[in-house]
Design a protein around this motif. Structure first.
Motif, PDB file in Angstrom:
ATOM      1  N   TYR A  37      41.076  53.434 -37.563  1.00 38.15           N
ATOM      2  CA  TYR A  37      42.457  53.018 -37.295  1.00 38.15           C
ATOM      3  C   TYR A  37      42.488  52.167 -36.026  1.00 38.15           C
ATOM      4  CZ  TYR A  37      44.949  55.675 -40.871  1.00 38.15           C
ATOM      5  OH  TYR A  37      45.447  56.123 -42.079  1.00 38.15           O
ATOM      6  N   GLY A  38      43.232  51.054 -36.099  1.00 39.67           N
ATOM      7  CA  GLY A  38      43.373  50.178 -34.949  1.00 39.67           C
ATOM      8  C   GLY A  38      44.742  50.308 -34.320  1.00 39.67           C
ATOM      9  N   LEU A  39      44.801  50.053 -33.014  1.00 42.15           N
ATOM     10  CA  LEU A  39      46.070  50.055 -32.280  1.00 42.15           C
ATOM     11  C   LEU A  39      46.475  48.602 -32.101  1.00 42.15           C
ATOM     12  CD1 LEU A  39      48.229  51.745 -30.840  1.00 42.15           C
ATOM     13  CD2 LEU A  39      46.875  51.510 -28.737  1.00 42.15           C
ATOM     14  N   GLY A  40      47.427  48.153 -32.914  1.00 44.89           N
ATOM     15  CA  GLY A  40      47.723  46.739 -33.020  1.00 44.89           C
ATOM     16  C   GLY A  40      48.820  46.242 -32.111  1.00 44.89           C
ATOM     17  N   ALA A  41      48.643  44.978 -31.675  1.00 46.20           N
ATOM     18  CA  ALA A  41      49.666  44.226 -30.949  1.00 46.20           C
ATOM     19  C   ALA A  41      49.429  42.755 -31.242  1.00 46.20           C
ATOM     20  CB  ALA A  41      49.588  44.482 -29.448  1.00 46.20           C
ATOM     21  N   LEU A  42      50.473  41.951 -31.124  1.00 44.51           N
ATOM     22  CA  LEU A  42      50.295  40.520 -31.322  1.00 44.51           C
ATOM     23  C   LEU A  42      49.310  39.979 -30.286  1.00 44.51           C
ATOM     24  CD1 LEU A  42      53.851  39.080 -32.067  1.00 44.51           C
ATOM     25  CD2 LEU A  42      52.053  39.747 -33.663  1.00 44.51           C
ATOM     26  N   ALA A  43      48.311  39.253 -30.767  1.00 41.29           N
ATOM     27  CA  ALA A  43      47.252  38.794 -29.873  1.00 41.29           C
ATOM     28  C   ALA A  43      47.762  37.831 -28.809  1.00 41.29           C
ATOM     29  CB  ALA A  43      46.138  38.135 -30.689  1.00 41.29           C
ATOM     30  N   ARG A  44      48.834  37.089 -29.096  1.00 40.91           N
ATOM     31  CA  ARG A  44      49.318  36.097 -28.141  1.00 40.91           C
ATOM     32  C   ARG A  44      50.479  36.605 -27.290  1.00 40.91           C
ATOM     33  NH1 ARG A  44      48.208  32.540 -32.855  1.00 40.91           N
ATOM     34  NH2 ARG A  44      46.129  31.718 -32.444  1.00 40.91           N
ATOM     35  N   ASP A  45      50.819  37.878 -27.446  1.00 39.14           N
ATOM     36  CA  ASP A  45      51.868  38.505 -26.632  1.00 39.14           C
ATOM     37  C   ASP A  45      51.188  39.244 -25.484  1.00 39.14           C
ATOM     38  OD1 ASP A  45      53.821  40.172 -25.528  1.00 39.14           O
ATOM     39  OD2 ASP A  45      54.800  40.534 -27.460  1.00 39.14           O
ATOM     40  N   ARG A  46      51.137  38.590 -24.320  1.00 36.56           N
ATOM     41  CA  ARG A  46      50.405  39.161 -23.193  1.00 36.56           C
ATOM     42  C   ARG A  46      50.907  40.542 -22.801  1.00 36.56           C
ATOM     43  NH1 ARG A  46      47.404  35.260 -20.267  1.00 36.56           N
ATOM     44  NH2 ARG A  46      47.752  33.129 -20.998  1.00 36.56           N
ATOM     45  N   GLU A  47      52.221  40.740 -22.804  1.00 38.12           N
ATOM     46  CA  GLU A  47      52.771  42.026 -22.390  1.00 38.12           C
ATOM     47  C   GLU A  47      52.426  43.119 -23.396  1.00 38.12           C
ATOM     48  OE1 GLU A  47      53.992  42.580 -19.400  1.00 38.12           O
ATOM     49  OE2 GLU A  47      53.447  40.469 -19.073  1.00 38.12           O
ATOM     50  N   PRO A 142      42.097  47.361 -31.100  1.00 37.75           N
ATOM     51  CA  PRO A 142      41.022  48.295 -30.768  1.00 37.75           C
ATOM     52  C   PRO A 142      41.302  49.635 -31.434  1.00 37.75           C
ATOM     53  CG  PRO A 142      42.576  48.192 -28.974  1.00 37.75           C
ATOM     54  CD  PRO A 142      43.017  47.146 -29.974  1.00 37.75           C
ATOM     55  N   SER A 143      40.350  50.536 -31.408  1.00 38.41           N
ATOM     56  CA  SER A 143      40.563  51.835 -32.034  1.00 38.41           C
ATOM     57  C   SER A 143      41.768  52.542 -31.420  1.00 38.41           C
ATOM     58  CB  SER A 143      39.315  52.707 -31.888  1.00 38.41           C
ATOM     59  OG  SER A 143      38.960  52.858 -30.531  1.00 38.41           O
ATOM     60  N   ALA A 144      42.540  53.219 -32.248  1.00 33.07           N
ATOM     61  CA  ALA A 144      43.823  53.812 -31.837  1.00 33.07           C
ATOM     62  C   ALA A 144      43.615  55.206 -31.252  1.00 33.07           C
ATOM     63  CB  ALA A 144      44.780  53.855 -33.022  1.00 33.07           C
ATOM     64  N   ASN A 145      42.976  55.253 -30.091  1.00 30.16           N
ATOM     65  CA  ASN A 145      42.682  56.503 -29.416  1.00 30.16           C
ATOM     66  C   ASN A 145      42.533  56.236 -27.924  1.00 30.16           C
ATOM     67  OD1 ASN A 145      40.150  55.109 -30.379  1.00 30.16           O
ATOM     68  ND2 ASN A 145      39.220  56.586 -28.994  1.00 30.16           N
ATOM     69  N   ARG A 146      42.492  57.288 -27.140  1.00 29.70           N
ATOM     70  CA  ARG A 146      42.258  57.143 -25.711  1.00 29.70           C
ATOM     71  C   ARG A 146      40.841  56.637 -25.465  1.00 29.70           C
ATOM     72  NH1 ARG A 146      46.024  56.794 -22.020  1.00 29.70           N
ATOM     73  NH2 ARG A 146      44.738  57.891 -20.500  1.00 29.70           N
ATOM     74  N   TYR A 147      40.691  55.900 -24.399  1.00 31.27           N
ATOM     75  CA  TYR A 147      39.414  55.283 -24.035  1.00 31.27           C
ATOM     76  C   TYR A 147      38.288  56.316 -23.963  1.00 31.27           C
ATOM     77  CZ  TYR A 147      35.981  52.911 -21.047  1.00 31.27           C
ATOM     78  OH  TYR A 147      34.831  52.376 -20.517  1.00 31.27           O
ATOM     79  N   GLN A 148      37.164  55.972 -24.580  1.00 24.58           N
ATOM     80  CA  GLN A 148      35.917  56.727 -24.616  1.00 24.58           C
ATOM     81  C   GLN A 148      35.952  57.952 -25.515  1.00 24.58           C
ATOM     82  OE1 GLN A 148      34.695  57.446 -20.479  1.00 24.58           O
ATOM     83  NE2 GLN A 148      33.466  55.580 -20.525  1.00 24.58           N
ATOM     84  N   SER A 149      37.082  58.236 -26.159  1.00 20.50           N
ATOM     85  CA  SER A 149      37.138  59.403 -27.031  1.00 20.50           C
ATOM     86  C   SER A 149      36.738  59.028 -28.453  1.00 20.50           C
ATOM     87  CB  SER A 149      38.536  60.018 -27.000  1.00 20.50           C
ATOM     88  OG  SER A 149      39.498  59.130 -27.535  1.00 20.50           O
ATOM     89  N   ILE A 150      36.700  60.025 -29.327  1.00 22.68           N
ATOM     90  CA  ILE A 150      36.256  59.802 -30.709  1.00 22.68           C
ATOM     91  C   ILE A 150      37.230  58.871 -31.416  1.00 22.68           C
ATOM     92  CG2 ILE A 150      35.525  60.904 -32.850  1.00 22.68           C
ATOM     93  CD1 ILE A 150      35.611  63.590 -31.295  1.00 22.68           C
TER      94      ILE A 150
END
Length: 320
Positions: A37-47, A142-150
């Motif tokens: 699963y990915g955590l999505g946001a518009l690539a060109r939306d900096r905020e 990126p993966s939809a989880n906290r950094y460095q976790s499964i």
């Protein structure tokens, strides 16, 4: 967090439209790909991209993968598109292959961690493709989880990791590959930056000169690909890698979960003895054991070709 359930093969247009509207409004949307699963946001939306980093607790120097529908959209993010990029995209896209090329000015520096390269992928999952088609523009995911976790392979894994965040989750069940994409840098001599769901054997059938060596990058240092931190993909529970005999010797100890590859005696968790099958089941099993164990003991994966991705994930999960 709001969770919307859809059919994996035929997601309903209303749910896809809701996801697209949320992304256009700058919100974060978790959705399945064939890998995780990915955590999505518009690539060109900096905020919105900054909100991805904040939700994950991810260092800003770590680049994100940009998801596109295909080669034409990828070229719109690239300053240069080498012939090899076209060969690989035509052979393996849509699918679990990420290509690193030089970025153009349309890609915000926040996406790439300030680096000159951009990682691009065309996912094959019908839900991911439907969202991309509805938007008509690239998405970081990126993966939809906290950094460095499964990494999450089911929607409940997303909720467990990011439940306190304002995220719309599109739940389409389990991700089939269960492990992240293979990342290949094609800016010069082609090299694998991260092994993944697409095997090195399949890539080398097209590019015999493809190089691969394990890469560990110090925390905070620049990097060309996600997944290069020494510790990553890790459960909260301590995980150790040992040989099969040592793993089986720990079976039955209080609080100790034991994982081996292939046949296993009662009370021991078995992963398939083929690398694709093991990769597909690995993260889901680690999520389950992380809730119920005080120590996870895993048999060191076979040192045979094809096992590079599983070995990479477990080595990083076991790092202190």
């Amino acid at each position: 967090m709001r969770v919307v359930r859809v059919d994996a093969e035929h997601p309903d247009p209303k749910s896809i439209a809701e996801a697209a509207a949320a992304l256009r409004a700058g919100r974060l949307v978790a959705f399945p790909t064939e890998t995780v699963y990915g955590l999505g946001a518009l690539a060109r939306d900096r905020e919105a991209v900054k909100r991805v980093f904040a939700a994950k607790g991810r260092p800003s120097a770590h680049p994100l993968i940009v998801h596109v529908l295909g080669e034409d959209d990828a070229k719109g993010c690239a300053a240069a598109w080498p012939p090899l990029a076209s060969e690989l995209a035509r052979a393996f896209w849509p699918g679990p292959l990420t290509l690193v090329v030089s970025k153009n000015d349309r890609v915000p520096s926040e996406v790439t961690g300030g680096n000159a390269g951009v990682a691009l992928r065309a996912p094959s999952h019908p839900v991911a493709r439907a969202i991309l088609a509805a938007l008509g523009e690239p998405i970081v995911a990126p993966s939809a989880n906290r950094y460095q976790s499964i990494s999450p392979t089911r929607a409940e894994h997303v909720a467990s990791s990011l439940g306190s965040e304002d995220v719309l989750v599109i739940d389409a069940g389990a991700c089939p590959s269960g492990i992240e994409s293979t990342v290949v840098d094609v800016r010069s001599e082609p090299r694998v930056l991260r092994p993944g769901a697409l095997s090195l054997k399949a890539l080398r059938a097209l590019v015999p000169s493809l190089q691969y060596a394990t890469i560990d990058v110090d925390e905070g240092a620049p990097r060309d690909s996600p997944g290069q931190a020494a510790r990553h993909y890790a459960p909260k529970t301590t995980l150790v890698l040992v040989d099969r005999a040592a793993a089986l010797a720990r079976a039955g100890a209080p609080g100790v979960a034991v994982i081996v590859f292939g046949d296993a005696p009662r009370g021991v968790h078995a992963l398939p003895r083929d690398p694709a099958g093991a990769a597909s089941a690995l993260y889901a099993l680690l999520h389950d054991l992380d809730r119920s164990s005080t120590l996870i003991v895993v048999e060191t994966p076979p040192g045979e070709p094809g096992w590079e991705a599983v070995a990479d994930r477990l080595r990083r999960a076991a790092a202190r």
